[in-house]
Design an enzyme around this catalytic site. Sequence first.
Site, PDB file in Angstrom:
ATOM      1  N   ARG A 120      -5.615   3.158 -15.956  1.00 42.04           N
ATOM      2  CA  ARG A 120      -5.607   4.531 -14.579  1.00 42.04           C
ATOM      3  C   ARG A 120      -6.639   6.107 -14.643  1.00 42.04           C
ATOM      4  O   ARG A 120      -7.378   5.606 -13.786  1.00 42.04           O
ATOM      5  CB  ARG A 120      -4.527   4.202 -13.768  1.00 42.04           C
ATOM      6  CG  ARG A 120      -4.177   2.695 -14.016  1.00 42.04           C
ATOM      7  CD  ARG A 120      -2.029   3.195 -13.128  1.00 42.04           C
ATOM      8  NE  ARG A 120      -2.579   3.516 -11.450  1.00 42.04           N
ATOM      9  CZ  ARG A 120      -2.667   4.623 -11.081  1.00 42.04           C
ATOM     10  NH1 ARG A 120      -2.236   5.626 -11.735  1.00 42.04           N
ATOM     11  NH2 ARG A 120      -2.898   5.162 -10.098  1.00 42.04           N
ATOM     12  N   GLY A 151       0.624  -0.901  -0.212  1.00 41.39           N
ATOM     13  CA  GLY A 151       0.227   0.271  -0.232  1.00 41.39           C
ATOM     14  C   GLY A 151       0.600   1.889   0.061  1.00 41.39           C
ATOM     15  O   GLY A 151       0.184   2.550  -0.397  1.00 41.39           O
ATOM     16  N   TYR A 210       0.113  -0.856 -12.328  1.00 40.88           N
ATOM     17  CA  TYR A 210      -1.313  -1.382 -12.505  1.00 40.88           C
ATOM     18  C   TYR A 210      -1.587  -0.441 -14.042  1.00 40.88           C
ATOM     19  O   TYR A 210      -2.415   0.444 -14.106  1.00 40.88           O
ATOM     20  CB  TYR A 210      -1.764  -1.005 -11.816  1.00 40.88           C
ATOM     21  CG  TYR A 210      -1.820  -1.312 -10.181  1.00 40.88           C
ATOM     22  CD1 TYR A 210      -2.068  -2.244 -10.191  1.00 40.88           C
ATOM     23  CD2 TYR A 210      -0.536  -0.699  -9.031  1.00 40.88           C
ATOM     24  CE1 TYR A 210      -1.452  -3.641  -8.679  1.00 40.88           C
ATOM     25  CE2 TYR A 210      -1.112  -1.474  -8.100  1.00 40.88           C
ATOM     26  CZ  TYR A 210      -0.901  -2.094  -8.003  1.00 40.88           C
ATOM     27  OH  TYR A 210      -0.644  -3.119  -6.444  1.00 40.88           O
ATOM     28  N   CYS A 236     -13.294   3.993 -28.870  1.00 43.05           N
ATOM     29  CA  CYS A 236     -14.315   4.921 -28.727  1.00 43.05           C
ATOM     30  C   CYS A 236     -15.644   4.932 -27.328  1.00 43.05           C
ATOM     31  O   CYS A 236     -16.148   4.017 -27.275  1.00 43.05           O
ATOM     32  CB  CYS A 236     -15.583   3.629 -29.994  1.00 43.05           C
ATOM     33  SG  CYS A 236     -14.187   3.254 -31.399  1.00 43.05           S
ATOM     34  N   GLU A 237     -15.384   5.669 -26.132  1.00 45.28           N
ATOM     35  CA  GLU A 237     -15.323   5.506 -25.770  1.00 45.28           C
ATOM     36  C   GLU A 237     -15.084   7.719 -24.929  1.00 45.28           C
ATOM     37  O   GLU A 237     -13.873   7.380 -25.070  1.00 45.28           O
ATOM     38  CB  GLU A 237     -14.273   4.763 -24.096  1.00 45.28           C
ATOM     39  CG  GLU A 237     -14.618   3.586 -24.162  1.00 45.28           C
ATOM     40  CD  GLU A 237     -16.095   3.268 -23.800  1.00 45.28           C
ATOM     41  OE1 GLU A 237     -16.968   3.264 -23.304  1.00 45.28           O
ATOM     42  OE2 GLU A 237     -16.845   1.659 -24.853  1.00 45.28           O
ATOM     43  N   PRO A 254       4.098  -5.150  -1.169  1.00 43.98           N
ATOM     44  CA  PRO A 254       4.696  -3.948  -1.658  1.00 43.98           C
ATOM     45  C   PRO A 254       5.121  -4.292  -3.011  1.00 43.98           C
ATOM     46  O   PRO A 254       5.001  -5.013  -3.184  1.00 43.98           O
ATOM     47  CB  PRO A 254       6.103  -2.938  -1.283  1.00 43.98           C
ATOM     48  CG  PRO A 254       6.858  -4.742  -0.871  1.00 43.98           C
ATOM     49  CD  PRO A 254       6.231  -5.189  -0.172  1.00 43.98           C
ATOM     50  N   GLY A 255       3.608  -3.552  -4.330  1.00 43.53           N
ATOM     51  CA  GLY A 255       3.870  -3.566  -5.231  1.00 43.53           C
ATOM     52  C   GLY A 255       4.363  -2.133  -6.012  1.00 43.53           C
ATOM     53  O   GLY A 255       5.311  -2.122  -6.314  1.00 43.53           O
ATOM     54  N   ARG A 256       2.710  -1.276  -6.253  1.00 38.90           N
ATOM     55  CA  ARG A 256       3.267  -0.011  -6.932  1.00 38.90           C
ATOM     56  C   ARG A 256       4.905   0.710  -5.829  1.00 38.90           C
ATOM     57  O   ARG A 256       5.207   0.967  -7.510  1.00 38.90           O
ATOM     58  CB  ARG A 256       2.657   0.966  -6.381  1.00 38.90           C
ATOM     59  CG  ARG A 256       2.074   2.277  -7.115  1.00 38.90           C
ATOM     60  CD  ARG A 256       1.353   2.829  -6.280  1.00 38.90           C
ATOM     61  NE  ARG A 256      -0.277   2.338  -5.982  1.00 38.90           N
ATOM     62  CZ  ARG A 256      -1.553   2.925  -7.102  1.00 38.90           C
ATOM     63  NH1 ARG A 256      -1.287   3.514  -8.300  1.00 38.90           N
ATOM     64  NH2 ARG A 256      -2.453   1.766  -6.327  1.00 38.90           N
ATOM     65  N   TYR A 293      -9.126   4.980 -11.988  1.00 41.14           N
ATOM     66  CA  TYR A 293      -9.730   5.861 -11.156  1.00 41.14           C
ATOM     67  C   TYR A 293      -9.122   7.262 -10.798  1.00 41.14           C
ATOM     68  O   TYR A 293      -9.279   7.694  -9.610  1.00 41.14           O
ATOM     69  CB  TYR A 293      -8.073   5.324 -10.212  1.00 41.14           C
ATOM     70  CG  TYR A 293      -7.803   3.380  -9.908  1.00 41.14           C
ATOM     71  CD1 TYR A 293      -8.334   3.387  -9.184  1.00 41.14           C
ATOM     72  CD2 TYR A 293      -6.297   2.957 -11.149  1.00 41.14           C
ATOM     73  CE1 TYR A 293      -8.217   2.132  -9.964  1.00 41.14           C
ATOM     74  CE2 TYR A 293      -6.335   1.707 -10.606  1.00 41.14           C
ATOM     75  CZ  TYR A 293      -7.197   0.968  -9.962  1.00 41.14           C
ATOM     76  OH  TYR A 293      -7.599   0.215 -10.308  1.00 41.14           O
TER      77      TYR A 293
HETATM   78  C1  LIG Z   1      -2.578  -5.148  -4.083  1.00 42.73           C
HETATM   79  C2  LIG Z   1      -2.767  -6.111  -3.114  1.00 42.73           C
HETATM   80  C3  LIG Z   1      -1.172  -5.754  -2.188  1.00 42.73           C
HETATM   81  C4  LIG Z   1       0.037  -4.966  -3.143  1.00 42.73           C
HETATM   82  O1  LIG Z   1      -0.035  -3.473  -3.053  1.00 42.73           O
HETATM   83  P1  LIG Z   1       0.145  -2.102  -3.272  1.00 42.73           P
HETATM   84  O2  LIG Z   1      -0.683  -0.839  -3.254  1.00 42.73           O
HETATM   85  O3  LIG Z   1       0.797  -2.078  -5.051  1.00 42.73           O
HETATM   86  O4  LIG Z   1       1.639  -1.755  -2.556  1.00 42.73           O
HETATM   87  C5  LIG Z   1       0.136  -5.744  -1.265  1.00 42.73           C
HETATM   88  N1  LIG Z   1      -1.532  -7.653  -0.608  1.00 42.73           N
HETATM   89  C6  LIG Z   1      -2.354  -7.524  -1.229  1.00 42.73           C
HETATM   90  C7  LIG Z   1      -3.387  -8.390  -0.807  1.00 42.73           C
HETATM   91  C8  LIG Z   1      -2.849  -6.591  -2.410  1.00 42.73           C
HETATM   92  O5  LIG Z   1      -4.027  -7.053  -2.831  1.00 42.73           O
END
Ligand SMILES: *Cc1c(COP(=O)(O)O)cnc(C)c1O
Length: 431
Positions: free
Chosen positions: A326, A238, A385, A356-357, A288-290, A330
Amino acid sequence: MHEFRYVRGVLHCEGASVAALARRFGTPLYVYSQRTLESRLRELTSALAPLDPMVCYAVKANSNLAVLAAFARRATGFDVVSGGELARVLAAGGDPARCVFAGVAKTAAEIEYALRQGIYCFNVESEPELARINTIAGRLGRRAPVAVRVNPNVDAHTHAKITTGTYENKFGIALEDVAGVYARAARLKHLWLRGVQMHIGSQLTSAAPFRRAVERVAPLARELTDRYGLEFFSIGGGLGIVYNPALASGDPAWWRTAAARRFLTPDRYAAAVVPPLRRLGLKILLEPGRFLVGNAGILVTRVEYVKATARKRFVIVDAAMNDLIRPAFYDAYHEIVPVRPRPGAPRRCDVVGGICESGDYFAKNRPLPPVGEGDLLALLSAGAYGSTMGSNYNTRPLAAEVLVHGRRAALVRERQPIEAIWQGERPAPWQ
Ligand SMILES: *Cc1c(COP(=O)(O)O)cnc(C)c1O
């Protein structure tokens, strides 16, 4: 911060000219900087060093095999949300014993596959799922490692579509119900109660919700550990990134503004979560992802037309919402910069794709320096993402992806051939 900057008037990714990459690989094109994602991983692990966490990169943010391989080689773990993502991680050389499996809808086939691969843990989102995992583990003669995802009912104050930790969301089990769920799970013979997990949302830009959630869940984690001998506490992902224009232009002055002083950095995140977590004495997992990949990627697109109407100036580009959804999904902000800026006063434009949107736009009323047909633009902070949410809407092929390391660039996903889009489709036999 990141590795995209102008060198002699041309945007570069590390040592590679983005203009040259576009010439060589065509557009739309995702370009990733390996150094940026490596330095992001280092920043996070060093800020949290007192916890010695296991970092499980959230694969859904960017699941290109080359990105996964870069993390796998640094002994990173992975957070997967489908059997498909687990298979990708394995294909990229990732270690299943460092994979956690999240998601509210795990199928029996996915559970069996993950058990056979020997994953680290299932992060379980409901009691029926616990029962299903128990049954499948029994059939395979195994004990399944599980952690319950706790919903701490903390509002992450992020976009509604990426808030996950309140009781309005489908995720996890309500804090006050968790102890009862563990008590019942402890009676299921084929489960191994290995940990406890939470994840409150995405793109958080302040530490306060993390601190609140950790403080709310930590006493429960303590109690469950005393009772069932848990091994870990996963605090989810997150961490937000800066989508801000000043960062995009590499402006160090932004980091001295009031907004920047409040912005979540790895150090501020660590200051909020390390003290309460350290006292727990459990192994800590992060997902962590983002944060790891968001600022490490850009989407390069070419201007097809500039269409001036009485009210608007539309810059129509060859990328569209099928490449990067995105903004449409969002209302997300992505900074847009020319690959070769031209002198001249900025003008307000809508930057739009060809789908076409009416929702197919990247920016509205955005001041842009002069741009004309054939010019290249870069949408910044598109590493997370972006490509993973790509689709074939309007029968548009998935974009090519390039990974840059120093001066080297490798095509890590070829542009999807058009026929591949309908491969697997056929007329019905009566036609
Ligand atoms: C999507 C997700 C993440 C990663 O979220 P980020 O905002 O990209 O860091 C971590 N844990 C779970 C369970 C998720 O669904």
